[in-house]
Design a protein around this motif. Sequence first.
Motif, mmCIF file in Angstrom:
data_model
loop_
_atom_site.group_PDB
_atom_site.id
_atom_site.type_symbol
_atom_site.label_atom_id
_atom_site.label_comp_id
_atom_site.label_asym_id
_atom_site.label_seq_id
_atom_site.Cartn_x
_atom_site.Cartn_y
_atom_site.Cartn_z
ATOM 1 N N PRO A 161 83.271 28.166 23.812
ATOM 2 C CA PRO A 161 83.751 26.912 24.412
ATOM 3 C C PRO A 161 83.025 26.546 25.698
ATOM 4 O O PRO A 161 82.849 25.361 25.991
ATOM 5 C CB PRO A 161 85.239 27.182 24.671
ATOM 6 N N VAL A 162 82.590 27.543 26.478
ATOM 7 C CA VAL A 162 81.915 27.271 27.741
ATOM 8 C C VAL A 162 80.575 26.577 27.498
ATOM 9 O O VAL A 162 80.227 25.597 28.168
ATOM 10 C CB VAL A 162 81.715 28.573 28.548
ATOM 11 N N VAL A 163 79.814 27.069 26.511
ATOM 12 C CA VAL A 163 78.523 26.451 26.183
ATOM 13 C C VAL A 163 78.706 25.021 25.684
ATOM 14 O O VAL A 163 77.943 24.119 26.045
ATOM 15 C CB VAL A 163 77.768 27.297 25.136
ATOM 16 N N MET A 164 79.719 24.790 24.876
ATOM 17 C CA MET A 164 79.956 23.453 24.336
ATOM 18 C C MET A 164 80.337 22.468 25.450
ATOM 19 O O MET A 164 79.870 21.319 25.465
ATOM 20 C CB MET A 164 81.027 23.512 23.252
ATOM 21 N N ILE A 165 81.151 22.916 26.395
ATOM 22 C CA ILE A 165 81.503 22.058 27.534
ATOM 23 C C ILE A 165 80.259 21.760 28.372
ATOM 24 O O ILE A 165 80.050 20.629 28.833
ATOM 25 C CB ILE A 165 82.591 22.734 28.399
ATOM 26 N N GLY A 166 79.413 22.769 28.537
ATOM 27 C CA GLY A 166 78.178 22.576 29.294
ATOM 28 C C GLY A 166 77.277 21.538 28.666
ATOM 29 O O GLY A 166 76.685 20.698 29.368
ATOM 30 N N GLY A 167 77.156 21.546 27.345
ATOM 31 C CA GLY A 167 76.338 20.553 26.652
ATOM 32 C C GLY A 167 76.831 19.135 26.896
ATOM 33 O O GLY A 167 76.037 18.207 27.110
ATOM 34 N N VAL A 168 78.153 18.961 26.862
ATOM 35 C CA VAL A 168 78.740 17.640 27.108
ATOM 36 C C VAL A 168 78.463 17.187 28.548
ATOM 37 O O VAL A 168 78.135 16.018 28.799
ATOM 38 C CB VAL A 168 80.265 17.664 26.835
ATOM 39 N N MET A 169 78.558 18.116 29.506
ATOM 40 C CA MET A 169 78.315 17.765 30.909
ATOM 41 C C MET A 169 76.877 17.312 31.143
ATOM 42 O O MET A 169 76.632 16.303 31.823
ATOM 43 C CB MET A 169 78.637 18.965 31.804
ATOM 44 N N VAL A 170 75.911 18.057 30.594
ATOM 45 C CA VAL A 170 74.505 17.685 30.798
ATOM 46 C C VAL A 170 74.221 16.332 30.154
ATOM 47 O O VAL A 170 73.558 15.467 30.747
ATOM 48 C CB VAL A 170 73.554 18.755 30.217
ATOM 49 N N LEU A 210 73.584 28.567 30.289
ATOM 50 C CA LEU A 210 72.729 29.727 30.510
ATOM 51 C C LEU A 210 73.483 31.042 30.512
ATOM 52 O O LEU A 210 73.191 31.939 29.721
ATOM 53 C CB LEU A 210 71.986 29.551 31.841
ATOM 54 N N GLN A 211 74.452 31.181 31.392
ATOM 55 C CA GLN A 211 75.105 32.475 31.591
ATOM 56 C C GLN A 211 75.830 32.986 30.345
ATOM 57 O O GLN A 211 75.706 34.156 30.001
ATOM 58 C CB GLN A 211 76.043 32.374 32.800
ATOM 59 N N PRO A 212 76.600 32.153 29.621
ATOM 60 C CA PRO A 212 77.251 32.655 28.406
ATOM 61 C C PRO A 212 76.252 33.090 27.336
ATOM 62 O O PRO A 212 76.495 34.066 26.620
ATOM 63 C CB PRO A 212 78.065 31.445 27.920
ATOM 64 N N ALA A 213 75.115 32.363 27.244
ATOM 65 C CA ALA A 213 74.099 32.730 26.252
ATOM 66 C C ALA A 213 73.493 34.087 26.560
ATOM 67 O O ALA A 213 73.185 34.868 25.649
ATOM 68 C CB ALA A 213 73.010 31.658 26.223
ATOM 69 N N LEU A 214 73.312 34.403 27.842
ATOM 70 C CA LEU A 214 72.780 35.706 28.232
ATOM 71 C C LEU A 214 73.802 36.815 28.007
ATOM 72 O O LEU A 214 73.456 37.910 27.558
ATOM 73 C CB LEU A 214 72.380 35.671 29.714
ATOM 74 N N THR A 215 75.056 36.519 28.303
ATOM 75 C CA THR A 215 76.108 37.534 28.227
ATOM 76 C C THR A 215 76.385 37.959 26.792
ATOM 77 O O THR A 215 76.537 39.151 26.505
ATOM 78 C CB THR A 215 77.407 36.996 28.864
ATOM 79 N N ILE A 216 76.437 37.000 25.881
ATOM 80 C CA ILE A 216 76.866 37.321 24.517
ATOM 81 C C ILE A 216 75.851 38.175 23.776
ATOM 82 O O ILE A 216 76.206 38.924 22.861
ATOM 83 C CB ILE A 216 77.183 36.021 23.729
ATOM 84 N N VAL A 244 70.310 16.428 24.398
ATOM 85 C CA VAL A 244 70.788 17.686 24.969
ATOM 86 C C VAL A 244 72.175 18.060 24.447
ATOM 87 O O VAL A 244 72.632 19.198 24.648
ATOM 88 C CB VAL A 244 70.789 17.586 26.511
ATOM 89 N N MET A 245 72.839 17.140 23.757
ATOM 90 C CA MET A 245 74.137 17.456 23.144
ATOM 91 C C MET A 245 74.019 18.536 22.065
ATOM 92 O O MET A 245 75.025 19.083 21.612
ATOM 93 C CB MET A 245 74.752 16.198 22.537
ATOM 94 N N ASN A 246 72.788 18.843 21.654
ATOM 95 C CA ASN A 246 72.591 19.919 20.675
ATOM 96 C C ASN A 246 73.037 21.267 21.219
ATOM 97 O O ASN A 246 73.186 22.234 20.454
ATOM 98 C CB ASN A 246 71.120 19.989 20.261
ATOM 99 N N CYS A 247 73.249 21.349 22.534
ATOM 100 C CA CYS A 247 73.805 22.589 23.108
ATOM 101 C C CYS A 247 75.186 22.877 22.528
ATOM 102 O O CYS A 247 75.596 24.048 22.445
ATOM 103 C CB CYS A 247 73.895 22.471 24.623
ATOM 104 N N CYS A 248 75.902 21.839 22.140
ATOM 105 C CA CYS A 248 77.221 22.039 21.523
ATOM 106 C C CYS A 248 77.083 22.756 20.180
ATOM 107 O O CYS A 248 77.920 23.588 19.822
ATOM 108 C CB CYS A 248 77.929 20.690 21.337
#
Length: 470
Positions: A87-96, A128-134, A185-189
């Motif tokens: 969910p964090v990555v998806m929210i980030g995509g919407v913000m950018v 960035l951070q969630p992608a590195l963590t997972i 950039v919505m492809n981050c979702c």
Amino acid sequence: MPPSAPTNLDYTPPDGGWGWAVVFGSFISIGFSYAFPKSLTIYYKEIQEYFSATYSEIAWVSSIMLAAMYAGGPVSSVLVNRYGSRPVVMIGGVMVGAGMVASSFGTTIMHLYICVGIIGGFGLSFNLQPALTIIGKYFQVKRPMANGLAMAGSPVFLSTLAPLNQFLFDSFGWRGSFLILGGFVMNCCVAGALMRPIEVKPRASPATSANGAPGDKEQSPGARSPANKRGCAGRVNQFIDLSLFKHRGYLIYLVGNVVLFFGFFAPVVFLAPYAKHMQVDEYSAALLLSIFALVDMFARPITGLVANTRWVRPRIQYFFSFSVAYNGLCHVLCPLASGYGGLVVYAVFFGVAFGMLCALLFEVLMDLVGAQRFSSAVGLATIIECAPVLLGPPISGALVDLFHDYKYMYYACGVMMLVPGIFLFIMNYFNYKWLAQEAQQSQQQEDEEEAGAMEELRSSAENKPEETLG
């Protein structure tokens, strides 16, 4: 040489399976996070003329975006620890996406600072951070290779976005381009949707301590003892691990990174403007970014493969130190390049150096603290590193404004990376030495305690017949 830190998880990572889909999602997310701010430099010259801004003022756009991406690290860490990466990555995509769309209607440079820099930057931090963590949740044995492949997203996206942005600008202007990029950039979702929470299969034995903190058993924030939860610091520690500031290896990493980040992004940010300053045409200048990104693209997974070998992995901190110093050497020698051919040679060598550093940047951090503490470690590191990330490009731009020449900027960036490279090499040598001594002392203490226990049992066994006879 002491071994790298274990994952400190309560299960054995699968090292494959759906993990490769997660790597692909991280590849997309990391690609946008790092490539997006750099690719926007294509529009700098035109935006600078549109708003009548200086080199330093226009450099703040990417600088604020990168700094916000780093400053949002602790918030992203807390959200990831609580809700997971998806969910964090998806929210980030919407913000950018929203920030880029809003910036297309901007009327002042301040509007771009807020929409592209702050909103877009915080959105990228959630990518960035969630992608590195997972990745650390899904991989252990193959982790350096998985990290190298995921980090390759940055050059792949940069090599695509650089010429694409030039085409979009020629066709739609910078406003229309920003609007289109907001949707792109919505492809981050989609990337976030791939980051499925891992199905935990518990281990038979508990996890051991992290490298640099021998004998200190790791626990997740929700599993800490009540004694650790008392007070304000204890409540904060439930969400982000502040005990990392007592970790010697982590502090060495932070000191080196704070210095190197002053010269880390500016050479990329100003590569295309530097070429245009040397009377290179716009498409050839954009091609330099593509060449840099193409070399970087191959350097990252190759670095991951090399780092995963049995000769390099136990010494991966040295490998990282070398990559930092190599970057600095490239920048110091850059002003010697003459003409477009010289810039191409610089872009190739810089691409190798930059790819090595980026592939190792977070892998060596996970090597130091382990996967369980990594989310907190990267969050705390990014908030500290946001100051040099924010100030580096504008200071470099100010040097260009002052001397009307780019060579002093490249000299300064080179020195700011050579010095921490040497510092990291020396301090990692001593850290490895101290860790070996501590491990030896710990082993001796365990042997002495075991010998004492055996002696006590032997004495008890010898006295037992006498008590029976009595």
